[in-house]
Design a protein around this motif. Structure first.
Motif: not given
Ligand SMILES: Cc1cc2nc3c(=O)[nH]c(=O)nc-3n(C[C@H](O)[C@H](O)[C@H](O)COP(=O)(O)O)c2cc1C
Length: 171
Positions: A155-160, A163, A11, A8
């Protein structure tokens, strides 16, 4: 580093300090590539490690997609020898899996790394082949550039949740 945490927080890192990485650490990192899955367990990958500063500079000049090569501590060209292939059509997927393993191994050691795409751009493969003396018949799937990161990775929240579908596309 715990595996899921590493997945997670990895990067792409394109800015590096001047600090170098030991050959022992690089060897350990590349070893991670050899533990990737491969079609019919064909193990056709070959890894060319680039630590020579002049070669890294040439890569930065020859690849418009990789100006950061000149400041990287090292690069790894992930290649395939198709003459040994049991499932030749899968060579690029095997090498992509090895590439990801290497990126994650860099992250695990606190290094920053980026995947620079080569295949299917033959002209980019040719730049790497020319600089590293790689034979014409060998394929180059990716070039990984790595070093000590110049800054902490964003950092980023990519949970979708949209999907992910269970059992049916229309779910
Ligand atoms: C097949 C592939 C090719 C890529 N090629 C390049 C490249 O040529 N130059 C570059 O700077 N980054 C390249 N990247 C890195 C992507 O830009 C990066 O993974 C994406 O922006 C997502 O950011 P992250 O890696 O930090 O999650 C490539 C990534 C992949 C998977």
């Amino acid at each position: 580093m715990e595996l899921m945490q590493g997945l997670i927080t990895r990067r792409s890192v394109r800015q590096y300090t001047d600090q170098r990485v030991s050959d022992a650490d690089i060897t350990e990192i590349v070893t991670a590539g050899m533990y990737a899955p491969s079609a019919r367990h064909q193990l056709i990958w070959e890894f060319v490690v680039i630590t020579d500063r002049e070669k890294l500079k040439k890569l930065s000049e020859g690849l418009h997609t990789a100006p950061m090569a000149k400041s990287a501590a090292f690069g790894v060209a992930v290649c395939a020898d198709l003459s040994r292939a049991a499932s030749p059509d899968y060579w690029d997927q095997d090498c992509a899996a090895a590439t990801q393993n290497i990126l994650l191994a860099c992250h695990d050691k606190g290094l920053g790394a980026v995947w620079v795409g080569m295949y299917p751009h033959a002209e980019r493969e040719d730049v790497v082949k020319g600089i590293c003396g790689i034979p014409a018949e060998i394929r180059v799937q990716s070039l990984i550039l790595a070093g000590h990161p110049a800054a902490p990775a964003r950092q980023e929240d990519r949970f979708d949740e949209h999907k992910i579908r269970f059992n049916d596309w229309n779910d």
